[in-house]
Design an enzyme around this catalytic site. Structure first.
Site, PDB file in Angstrom:
ATOM      1  N   GLN A   1      -5.289  -1.295   9.631  1.00  0.00           N
ATOM      2  CA  GLN A   1      -5.252  -2.654   9.089  1.00  0.00           C
ATOM      3  C   GLN A   1      -5.948  -3.627  10.036  1.00  0.00           C
ATOM      4  O   GLN A   1      -5.682  -3.658  11.236  1.00  0.00           O
ATOM      5  CB  GLN A   1      -3.783  -3.067   8.888  1.00  0.00           C
TER       6      GLN A   1
ATOM      7  N   LYS B   1       0.836  -1.205   0.000  1.00  0.00           N
ATOM      8  CA  LYS B   1       0.000   0.000   0.000  1.00  0.00           C
ATOM      9  C   LYS B   1       0.869   1.253   0.000  1.00  0.00           C
ATOM     10  O   LYS B   1       0.628   2.190  -0.761  1.00  0.00           O
ATOM     11  CB  LYS B   1      -0.927   0.015   1.225  1.00  0.00           C
TER      12      LYS B   1
ATOM     13  N   ASP C   1     -11.593   3.065   3.836  1.00  0.00           N
ATOM     14  CA  ASP C   1     -12.009   1.659   3.806  1.00  0.00           C
ATOM     15  C   ASP C   1     -13.527   1.518   3.679  1.00  0.00           C
ATOM     16  O   ASP C   1     -14.026   0.441   3.339  1.00  0.00           O
ATOM     17  CB  ASP C   1     -11.613   0.972   5.129  1.00  0.00           C
TER      18      ASP C   1
HETATM   19  N1  GUE Z   1      -8.482  -2.113   7.066  1.00  0.00           N
HETATM   20  C1  GUE Z   1      -8.183  -3.025   6.148  1.00  0.00           C
HETATM   21  N2  GUE Z   1      -8.432  -2.766   4.840  1.00  0.00           N
HETATM   22  C2  GUE Z   1      -8.119  -3.682   3.888  1.00  0.00           C
HETATM   23  O1  GUE Z   1      -8.367  -3.451   2.674  1.00  0.00           O
HETATM   24  C3  GUE Z   1      -7.487  -4.920   4.285  1.00  0.00           C
HETATM   25  C4  GUE Z   1      -7.255  -5.124   5.656  1.00  0.00           C
HETATM   26  N3  GUE Z   1      -7.618  -4.179   6.558  1.00  0.00           N
HETATM   27  N4  GUE Z   1      -6.678  -6.260   6.087  1.00  0.00           N
HETATM   28  C5  GUE Z   1      -6.211  -7.274   5.154  1.00  0.00           C
HETATM   29  C6  GUE Z   1      -7.034  -7.284   3.887  1.00  0.00           C
HETATM   30  C7  GUE Z   1      -6.412  -8.022   2.716  1.00  0.00           C
HETATM   31  N5  GUE Z   1      -6.196  -7.025   1.683  1.00  0.00           N
HETATM   32  C8  GUE Z   1      -5.570  -7.282   0.474  1.00  0.00           C
HETATM   33  C9  GUE Z   1      -4.951  -6.316  -0.276  1.00  0.00           C
HETATM   34  C10 GUE Z   1      -4.275  -6.625  -1.446  1.00  0.00           C
HETATM   35  C11 GUE Z   1      -4.198  -7.909  -1.895  1.00  0.00           C
HETATM   36  C12 GUE Z   1      -3.419  -8.239  -3.137  1.00  0.00           C
HETATM   37  O2  GUE Z   1      -2.810  -7.368  -3.734  1.00  0.00           O
HETATM   38  N6  GUE Z   1      -3.359  -9.515  -3.544  1.00  0.00           N
HETATM   39  C13 GUE Z   1      -2.577  -9.954  -4.688  1.00  0.00           C
HETATM   40  C14 GUE Z   1      -1.352 -10.724  -4.281  1.00  0.00           C
HETATM   41  C15 GUE Z   1      -1.457 -11.453  -2.979  1.00  0.00           C
HETATM   42  C16 GUE Z   1      -0.174 -12.162  -2.532  1.00  0.00           C
HETATM   43  O3  GUE Z   1       0.692 -12.481  -3.366  1.00  0.00           O
HETATM   44  O4  GUE Z   1      -0.079 -12.411  -1.305  1.00  0.00           O
HETATM   45  C17 GUE Z   1      -3.451 -10.782  -5.618  1.00  0.00           C
HETATM   46  O5  GUE Z   1      -4.488 -11.294  -5.191  1.00  0.00           O
HETATM   47  O6  GUE Z   1      -3.077 -10.897  -6.782  1.00  0.00           O
HETATM   48  C18 GUE Z   1      -4.828  -8.891  -1.176  1.00  0.00           C
HETATM   49  C19 GUE Z   1      -5.517  -8.584  -0.013  1.00  0.00           C
HETATM   50  C20 GUE Z   1      -6.610  -5.813   2.146  1.00  0.00           C
HETATM   51  N7  GUE Z   1      -7.126  -5.908   3.378  1.00  0.00           N
END
Ligand code: GUE
Ligand code: MG
Length: 297
Positions: free
Chosen positions: A98, A54, A121
């Site tokens: 987070q 991020k 969010d």
């Molecule tokens: N307040 C809060 N807001 C959130 O938006 C939040 C959070 N807490 N806690 C955790 C989760 C999870 N999350 C992700 C973000 C990016 C990928 C992402 O970029 N994934 C890639 C790669 C994943 C990898 O390689 O590990 C993909 O799916 O291609 C995934 C999951 C946001 N979250």
């Protein structure tokens, strides 16, 4: 028949490009960069990776990133005090705490402390209510990213049958609200749903957000349907000691039946961060009173 693959990674890159243009225009107009504060409590390795990504993408889009890393033992009172400081900081347009938080903290209380107009969010009850009522606010990043991919793929969603599997506050419920707003006929399925395969078989749009690896099978999918896989599950890989990411959809079987499908990784995941940056640049314009055509982003 083989489904077309919905390239969320490429779509997210295009979205970040548009945000970058808006961010430099904002800086010229406001005399400061748009700013996103991300708060991470504890040392969960997966959360650390997300927070790092991020921060990197925020800076790459020409915005300011404020990272606050607190030890797992931080008291709830100290976290609330930090949130209040960020609420009052004019350099901070968006605040993300987070999740999940350590067990000794009340997540609802922490989210309720964030200024709703900095809640990029979209988790604050005020923003949940705005979404349900059709008022401008902030929409949770993952479901908004899913709708962007669906509209890019299908054009108008009006009249389509959509099934959302999962009823979480973060994905399932806001996803259903957004699909209602797009004039879909929406069914929300969950762990108590009777005959899930039959429910899914009716759907032109399937959004899987249950957190169970490869649960949705190709035989459940209506031929030609559009499948959005929100799941990110780390499972044991073919090789000893290696892991791999899979979604909530059995991609191998579903991709032979669906018309279009998102892969994992490279589908919904990258959209989540790109939409976070979208919400941040929107927040910056709203909070600074600078006009922005939000529908064009
Ligand atoms: N307040 C809060 N807001 C959130 O938006 C939040 C959070 N807490 N806690 C955790 C989760 C999870 N999350 C992700 C973000 C990016 C990928 C992402 O970029 N994934 C890639 C790669 C994943 C990898 O390689 O590990 C993909 O799916 O291609 C995934 C999951 C946001 N979250
Ligand atoms: Mg559920």
């Amino acid at each position: 028949m083989s489904a077309s693959i919905i390239d969320g990674k490429a779509f997210a890159a295009g979205l970040r490009e548009r945000i970058g243009v808006l961010a430099s225009a904002f800086e010229a107009a406001a005399g400061r960069k748009a700013g996103l504060a991300v708060v991470l409590v504890g040392e969960d390795p997966a959360s650390q990776v997300y927070v790092r990504n991020k921060g990197k993408q925020t800076i790459a889009c020409g915005m300011e990133s404020f990272e606050h890393k607190l030890p797992a033992e931080t008291s709830e009172a100290d976290l609330l005090a930090l949130v209040e400081t960020l609420n009052a900081d004019p350099a901070v347009d968006g605040i993300l705490v987070q999740l999940p938080l350590p067990a000794h903290m009340n997540e609802q209380k922490v989210i309720a402390t964030i200024n709703p107009d900095k809640d990029v969010d979209g988790f604050h009850v005020v923003n949940v209510g705005r979404l349900a009522t059709g008022l401008p606010g902030f929409v949770p990043c993952t479901p908004l990213g899913c709708v962007m991919l669906l509209k890019d793929q299908l054009g108008s969603l009006s009249g389509l049958d959509a099934v959302v599997i999962g009823r979480s506050n973060i994905v399932g419920k806001p996803m259903a609200q957004l699909l209602i707003a797009e004039s879909c006929t929406v069914t929300v399925a969950h762990s108590r749903t009777r005959d899930l395969p039959d429910v899914v078989r009716r759907a032109d749009i399937v959004v899987a957000a249950v957190g169970r690896p490869e649960m949705v099978k190709g035989e459940w999918i209506k031929p030609g349907a559009t499948v959005i896989d929100v799941g990110i599950n780390r499972v044991a890989g073919a090789q000893e000691g290696k892991s791999r990411l899979v979604g909530d959809v059995d991609f191998a079987s579903a991709s032979t039946v669906a018309g279009a499908i998102t892969p994992v990784p490279g589908g919904v995941g990258p959209m989540t961060i790109a939409v976070l940056l979208r919400n941040t640049i929107v927040a910056a314009h709203r909070n600074a009173g600078i006009a922005l055509d939000e529908s064009a982003i």
